[in-house]
Structures are given as structure tokens and as C-alpha cells.
Design a protein around this motif. Structure first.
Motif, PDB file in Angstrom:
ATOM      1  N   ASP A 265     -34.811  31.355  56.513  1.00  0.00           N
ATOM      2  CA  ASP A 265     -36.292  31.391  55.637  1.00  0.00           C
ATOM      3  C   ASP A 265     -37.168  31.230  56.662  1.00  0.00           C
ATOM      4  O   ASP A 265     -38.191  31.571  56.640  1.00  0.00           O
TER       5      ASP A 265
ATOM      6  N   LEU B 191     -37.855  34.128  58.663  1.00  0.00           N
ATOM      7  CA  LEU B 191     -38.307  35.375  57.478  1.00  0.00           C
ATOM      8  C   LEU B 191     -39.662  35.254  57.211  1.00  0.00           C
ATOM      9  O   LEU B 191     -40.393  36.112  57.321  1.00  0.00           O
TER      10      LEU B 191
ATOM     11  N   ARG C  43     -42.250  36.004  60.022  1.00  0.00           N
ATOM     12  CA  ARG C  43     -42.141  37.193  60.566  1.00  0.00           C
ATOM     13  C   ARG C  43     -42.792  38.257  59.351  1.00  0.00           C
ATOM     14  O   ARG C  43     -43.384  39.163  59.619  1.00  0.00           O
ATOM     15  N   LYS C  44     -42.634  37.905  57.981  1.00  0.00           N
ATOM     16  CA  LYS C  44     -43.320  38.582  57.015  1.00  0.00           C
ATOM     17  C   LYS C  44     -44.139  37.701  56.219  1.00  0.00           C
ATOM     18  O   LYS C  44     -44.152  37.448  54.952  1.00  0.00           O
TER      19      LYS C  44
ATOM     20  N   ASP D 237     -34.461  41.520  52.669  1.00  0.00           N
ATOM     21  CA  ASP D 237     -33.953  40.834  54.095  1.00  0.00           C
ATOM     22  C   ASP D 237     -33.314  39.561  53.725  1.00  0.00           C
ATOM     23  O   ASP D 237     -34.269  38.400  53.748  1.00  0.00           O
TER      24      ASP D 237
ATOM     25  N   TYR E 276     -30.761  36.316  53.696  1.00  0.00           N
ATOM     26  CA  TYR E 276     -29.680  35.520  54.578  1.00  0.00           C
ATOM     27  C   TYR E 276     -28.044  35.735  54.168  1.00  0.00           C
ATOM     28  O   TYR E 276     -27.223  35.871  55.056  1.00  0.00           O
TER      29      TYR E 276
END
Length: 266
Positions: free
Chosen positions: A70, A73, A76-77, A135, A137
């Protein structure tokens, strides 16, 4: 008797205050991401969650694998994540006040405005959450769970809007709004309680021999938690409405019979 007791508890002011307090804590935690960087929030909140897991699990990882994923993520987003966190948490907060009868009756215009805010907050916040959840985990199963979570919330919310805007059906509007909020509240709050409190006990109960088994067990339990956090609330919402409607109809029949008996007596 049992049903009436449960309904009284569910409709009590004390329970509402408890729900409101938990909601405010969760919304406050979500908004930390707006004012602080991802690493800081995860270091503080994530560390508190991680210590709940077994010592054997901690021996292999310095940080829970989900939090590692997380952390990357969310960076990144970042725009998608901040949109989801800020807008969805606002819907969660404003939604709880929509069910207060006094506010609905006295301040109908405010209730309507808040309803539109809730609608658009759900559409924007939940949609961004669905894209974020693709996306995932724990793999495709978990991603489908998040799709069901977000999709069911949006469907119930839009259906509530259609019932009131096009058909002026207040009863159905209330039902669909209740379903929508049940799913949202559970998806945000109950889901995280399961991750923090239930999954650690599951891992300790099965006592995996290797870290690979432990992580696989976590992924399975995590995926189950996603599906349970939105499917069970739908059932509970309908059970609540069914019992409420049943007791209301019973009371109406009882009052009608009492009035008829009075007339006969006169």
C-alpha cells in the motif's frame, strides 16, 4: 420481545453516538493522508496494526506485507488515492446525519442538499476506490471483491436517487439509502477492524510453519474480509428494514383493533 429489544438498541441515541464517534475517528485518520505524507501516516497507524500480529509473523518481516504494498501503491497513484480518501470519507461523515428524523423533517432543504453531496461524493470517491482496488495486493480475487464493494455502494446510491428524483417514492428512497450507507460504513470501518483484530487471530489459530504459509493465509483471510464487508451489510440492512416494517405493521394493526373495540364499547 427479542426483535423489539434489538430494534430499540439499534435506534438508541447511545448507539448513534457510538457510531458517530467511530466514524469521526476513521474520517480523521483518513484525512491525515491529506495533510501528511503517506510514509508518516503508515508509519504511525501501520505500526499500531502490525504489533497485533503474531511474534512468529513479525520475525520474518519488519513491516506487514500489505502495508509495504500500500505504501508503494499510494505513492504511485497519489491523485487517485487522495481523491478516494478525501471524498469518500466526506460521504461517510455526511451520510450518518441523513438518517436523523428531526433533521429530515425540520430542515428538508439542507437534507436534500446533503443528499446530492452524498450522491456525488459516492460517485467520485467510490469510483476512484474501484480503480485503486484493481491494483490489489492479494490478487484478482481481492480486486473482484473491491469491485463488488464499490459497485454495490454505487448501485444502491444511484437507485436511491432514482426513487426520489423521478418517482418521489420516499419509502424506497430510504431503503436504498440505508443499504448504501450500511455497505459504505462497513466497507470502511468494519473491514479495517477485521484486518487489525480478526485476521491476526486467524493466523495465530492456524499457526503456519513457514512465512509463505502465513502470507498465503493472510491473503485468503484478507480476500474473505473484503467480500464479507459489503455482502453481509446488505443482508443486515434488509433484515433491519424487514423487522422494522413488521413491528410497525403489527403496531398499526394493534392500534386499529383497539380503536374498533373502543367504538364497539361506546
Amino acid at each position: 420481545m427479542v426483535v423489539n429489544t434489538i430494534l430499540k438498541i439499534l435506534n438508541s441515541k447511545l448507539l448513534f453516538l457510538l457510531f458517530l464517534s467511530v466514524t469521526l475517528v476513521m474520517v480523521g485518520g483518513a484525512w491525515l493522508y491529506i495533510f501528511l505524507d503517506v510514509d508518516t501516516v503508515i508509519d504511525v497507524i501501520g505500526s499500531k496494526i502490525y504489533i497485533l500480529y503474531s511474534r512468529e509473523y513479525n520475525e520474518y518481516f519488519e513491516e506487514l506485507p500489505l502495508l509495504v504494498f500500500d505504501r508503494e501503491l499510494f505513492k504511485r497513484k497519489n491523485v487517485l488515492f487522495l481523491t478516494h480518501v478525501s471524498v469518500s470519507s466526506f460521504a461517510l461523515l455526511i451520510g450518518i446525519f441523513q438518517f436523523i428524523k428531526t433533521l429530515r423533517k425540520k430542515y428538508q432543504l439542507i437534507h436534500q442538499i446533503c443528499g446530492y453531496i452524498y450522491l456525488f461524493s459516492c460517485l467520485i470517491g467510490i469510483s476512484s476506490g474501484i480503480f485503486l482496488g484493481m491494483d490489489e495486493y492479494a490478487g484478482m480475487l481481492a480486486a473482484l471483491g473491491f469491485l463488488g464493494m464499490g459497485g454495490s455502494t454505487i448501485i444502491c446510491t444511484v437507485q436511491a436517487f432514482i426513487c426520489i428524483f423521478f418517482y418521489k417514492n420516499y419509502k424506497e428512497h430510504y431503503k436504498w439509502t440505508l443499504r448504501s450507507y450500511y455497505i459504505m460504513w462497513s466497507s470502511v470501518i468494519v473491514f479495517r477492524f477485521i484486518i487489525a483484530l480478526v485476521i491476526p487471530k486467524v493466523i495465530e489459530y492456524y499457526d503456519p510453519d513457514t512465512i509463505q504459509e502465513a502470507e498465503s493465509l493472510f491473503r485468503d483471510a484478507y480476500s474473505c474480509a473484503i467480500f464479507l464487508s459489503w455482502s453481509v451489510p446488505i443482508i443486515l440492512a434488509d433484515l433491519y428494514m424487514s423487522y422494522t416494517n413488521l413491528t410497525t405493521n403489527t403496531n398499526n394493526i394493534s392500534n386499529s383493533n383497539n380503536s374498533k373495540n373502543r367504538k364497539k364499547t361506546k
